[in-house]
Design a protein around this motif. Structure first.
Motif, PDB file in Angstrom:
ATOM      1  N   THR A 147      42.042  55.197   2.094  1.00 47.59           N
ATOM      2  CA  THR A 147      42.535  56.431   2.684  1.00 47.59           C
ATOM      3  C   THR A 147      41.712  56.736   3.935  1.00 47.59           C
ATOM      4  O   THR A 147      40.791  55.999   4.286  1.00 47.59           O
ATOM      5  N   HIS A 150      52.488  51.825  -4.088  1.00 45.17           N
ATOM      6  CA  HIS A 150      52.355  52.237  -2.700  1.00 45.17           C
ATOM      7  C   HIS A 150      50.884  52.494  -2.364  1.00 45.17           C
ATOM      8  O   HIS A 150      50.180  53.221  -3.067  1.00 45.17           O
ATOM      9  N   LEU A 186      53.233  59.987 -17.468  1.00 45.27           N
ATOM     10  CA  LEU A 186      52.709  60.794 -16.360  1.00 45.27           C
ATOM     11  C   LEU A 186      52.418  62.220 -16.828  1.00 45.27           C
ATOM     12  O   LEU A 186      53.138  62.759 -17.650  1.00 45.27           O
ATOM     13  N   ASP A 204      41.938  61.864  -8.412  1.00 43.97           N
ATOM     14  CA  ASP A 204      42.755  63.076  -8.357  1.00 43.97           C
ATOM     15  C   ASP A 204      43.851  63.003  -7.291  1.00 43.97           C
ATOM     16  O   ASP A 204      44.943  63.555  -7.485  1.00 43.97           O
ATOM     17  N   ASP A 205      43.564  62.331  -6.169  1.00 48.97           N
ATOM     18  CA  ASP A 205      44.526  62.338  -5.068  1.00 48.97           C
ATOM     19  C   ASP A 205      45.351  61.049  -4.996  1.00 48.97           C
ATOM     20  O   ASP A 205      46.036  60.799  -3.997  1.00 48.97           O
ATOM     21  N   PHE A 206      45.297  60.208  -6.048  1.00 44.88           N
ATOM     22  CA  PHE A 206      46.106  58.980  -6.039  1.00 44.88           C
ATOM     23  C   PHE A 206      47.511  59.299  -6.524  1.00 44.88           C
ATOM     24  O   PHE A 206      47.710  59.877  -7.592  1.00 44.88           O
ATOM     25  N   GLU A 207      48.495  58.901  -5.741  1.00 44.29           N
ATOM     26  CA  GLU A 207      49.892  59.122  -6.105  1.00 44.29           C
ATOM     27  C   GLU A 207      50.462  57.846  -6.720  1.00 44.29           C
ATOM     28  O   GLU A 207      50.512  56.801  -6.079  1.00 44.29           O
ATOM     29  N   LYS A 208      50.876  57.946  -7.952  1.00 44.04           N
ATOM     30  CA  LYS A 208      51.414  56.801  -8.690  1.00 44.04           C
ATOM     31  C   LYS A 208      52.872  56.603  -8.268  1.00 44.04           C
ATOM     32  O   LYS A 208      53.807  57.114  -8.882  1.00 44.04           O
ATOM     33  N   LYS A 209      53.043  55.829  -7.200  1.00 46.74           N
ATOM     34  CA  LYS A 209      54.361  55.688  -6.593  1.00 46.74           C
ATOM     35  C   LYS A 209      54.689  54.217  -6.378  1.00 46.74           C
ATOM     36  O   LYS A 209      53.850  53.451  -5.895  1.00 46.74           O
TER      37      LYS A 209
END
Length: 613
Positions: free
Chosen positions: A153, A198, A613, A170-175
């Motif tokens: 990042t 992603h 999730l 905390d700021d990881f987006e599971k996408k």
């Protein structure tokens, strides 16, 4: 074998993020149940989970430092030539505090910096942080046997042995990555540097990755293979050279301070490993055979394995597959950070669960087919290779074009199916040229002038790489079992690259002579009737497609039409219903069955990963 994780801050105002390293490392506990360790300063946090194999003492604890505490290391893997390197380094004045292979890497880095990887024989993924220069160096072994993922990042760089560590941020987006999804359906596993998520990348095999505190990165290869310089050795002399290389590899991989064994399938590859281990003086090696021991279904390889074990006086532990349940596939998919489009993962992972109480390290015959030409598909390639032998110069000077073309042909064949399977949105996101780019990047490590060598390395590095990397690592590490593969020693691969095509695929009309030079060597140790045998493949009697149509049918339907899958919006529901009915009616062609199997695996994997999730 271990688990490693790290956070390298690119913005010193985010020091609180370093606390996440503890949770990231905790997610890797199964990889290293014996111990844990951490290192922190204002810029970096490093975590390590230890599976003790070499030097079981506290002296080998990680993170590990060099003499003046200017370098700190976290390491996952095994360095097979560490004893030789250690002796040379001591002669140069280096001092050691442990007997571990890990410490050798630190001292090599002191002398050679990022070129240290060139001296290593083994499977590895490691990170070295230069405390004074504030530089982080990561490296991965030549074939990608050991995983290493990263997530970057604007504020920080995160790395780990497994993607699940990033879920702790905390700021990881599971996408899901649309590029990763397209790539998955064109392969069995997603080639580096792509992943299914992603923003997450893999360090490429045979590459080093250097990052400074400003976020500037340099990634470059440290290993290449030249297939154009063919040996002048006779088949007999080449066989003797191969024998010496194999003995050296097996001897080095038998070094362990914990119980070690061999997966003995009854095929040529594992049988010759047992013979070579015996030749090196290791005559007490336990072997493990998993097959079908029922009287109703005769398992030829199961019987042969017991015969080979008896020949070399090996204590052979046999295990039956038992009843095959759909839940085994679900449990296997749960273990995977990324989907592996290979239905057979459920019983391949299960092997390690059956042997974990008797061995902490096992040798396997992985890689022999790809290196020496064992598969039947190579016979047609050899026939074509005979024709193209007149165009060696042209082939050698158009490697990138040929590799990209091969990828385009594969992708075009798959796209005829995928354009109907994928939703409108996913079709629009199709990344043009990505497949060709990924295959060309992987094959940039290889120079070749004939199509057989090209095919062998495409399979070794990409198409069949799951059999030597993700499957043994994921399955083995879940059960805290280290998997070593003597055929994958880079000196054996380099030697095999110099062999003429007919030393590998001797007669394109007779698959029994495939892996010709290896079978010639095997005959020095085994009876010929145990060498020139029909190739069955592990678990050959388990027909996954039949299971999907019978005992698994309701489970498959529940999975592929689950609301989680439908709401994801990746697939055309109408076509899914159509291909499912055609599958049940046996009207799918070979490529369609492969694509459908990958679809099923993805659905099983996705349903678990995204329902929690």
């Amino acid at each position: 074998m271990c688990g490693i994780a790290g956070i390298f801050l690119l913005d010193s105002a985010n020091k609180d993020k370093l606390k996440s390293i503890e949770k990231m490392t905790e997610a890797l506990t199964h990889r290293g149940p014996d111990d844990e360790g951490f290192y922190f300063n204002d810029k970096i946090g490093l975590g390590h989970r230890r599976l003790s194999i070499i030097d079981l003492s506290a002296n080998a604890k990680q993170p590990m430092f060099n003499e003046d505490y200017s370098l700190v290391l976290v390491f996952n893997g095994e360095i097979y030539n560490f004893q030789e390197l250690r002796k040379d380094l001591i002669k140069k004045g280096h001092t050691f505090k442990s007997q571990s292979d890990s410490e050798v890497i630190l001292h090599l880095y002191e002398d050679h910096q990022t070129d240290c990887t060139k001296y290593l024989e083994g499977m590895f993924a490691f990170a070295i942080y230069d405390i004074q220069r504030e530089k982080l160096f990561l490296a991965r072994d030549r074939l990608g046997e050991k995983p290493l993922y990263y997530y970057k990042t604007r504020n920080g760089f995160y790395f780990s042995s497994e993607i699940k560590s990033f879920f702790m941020l905390d700021d990881f987006e599971k996408k899901i990555s649309s590029e990763g999804l397209h790539t998955y359906f064109n392969n069995i596993q997603i080639p580096a540097p792509q992943t299914i998520f992603h923003g997450v990348k893999k360090i490429r095999p045979a590459h080093g990755f250097l990052l400074d505190s400003r976020g500037h990165e340099i990634e470059k290869p440290y290993w290449k293979v030249d297939c154009t310089k063919k040996t002048k050795l006779s088949i007999g002399d080449a066989k003797e050279q191969l024998n010496l290389l194999m003995l050296d590899s097996v001897k080095k991989m038998l070094v362990s301070d914990v119980p070690i064994g061999l997966l003995l399938s009854g095929g040529v590859d594992s049988s010759i490993l047992l013979a070579l281990a015996n030749e090196t003086g290791r005559q007490d090696l336990s072997t493990f055979t998993v097959g079908n021991n029922s009287e109703e279904l005769e398992d030829e390889e199961f019987k042969r394995a017991k015969k080979i074990a008896s020949k070399f006086n090996s204590k052979n532990y046999t295990h039956d597959f038992g009843k095959i349940e759909f839940n085994q596939l679900v449990e296997a998919a749960k273990l995977c950070d990324e989907p592996i489009g290979f239905l057979e993962i459920f019983y391949m992972f299960g092997i390690f669960g059956k042997i974990k109480d008797r061995a902490k390290v096992v040798l396997t015959g992985n890689g022999a087919d790809e290196i020496f030409g064992g598969y039947v598909t190579y016979n047609n390639v050899k026939k074509y290779s005979n024709f193209t032998s007149h165009f060696k110069f042209l082939i050698q000077h158009s490697n990138a074009l040929m590799t990209s073309t091969a990828s385009s042909i594969n992708s075009a064949g798959n796209w005829k199916i995928l354009k109907n399977l994928f939703s409108v949105g996913l079709k629009k996101s199709r990344p043009e040229g990505l497949e060709g780019s990924l295959l060309s990047e992987a094959m940039s490590l290889v120079t070749y002038d004939n199509v057989l060598d090209a095919k062998l390395f495409i399979d070794l590095l990409v198409r069949c790489n799951h059999t030597i990397s993700s499957i043994p690592d994921t399955g083995g590490m879940y059960y805290s079992v280290e998997v070593r593969s003597p055929f994958l020693h880079h000196k054996i691969i380099e030697f095999a690259a110099t062999l003429p095509a007919n030393y590998k695929v001797q007669d394109h009309r007779n698959p029994l002579t495939n892996k010709f030079i290896l079978k010639q060597l095997a005959c020095d140790y085994l009876n010929s009737e145990d060498v020139y045998i029909q190739k069955y493949g592990y678990g050959y009697f388990i027909n996954s497609y039949t299971l999907m149509k019978t005992t698994w049918k309701n489970n498959i339907e529940d999975t592929i039409f689950d609301s989680i899958i439908l709401k994801a919006g990746y697939f055309n529901e109408g076509f899914v219903r159509d291909i499912w009915l055609r599958f049940l009616n046996d009207t799918l062609n070979f490529r369609e069955r492969l694509i459908f199997a990958r679809f099923v695996i993805f659905c099983v994997w996705y349903k678990y990963k995204f329902s929690i999730l």
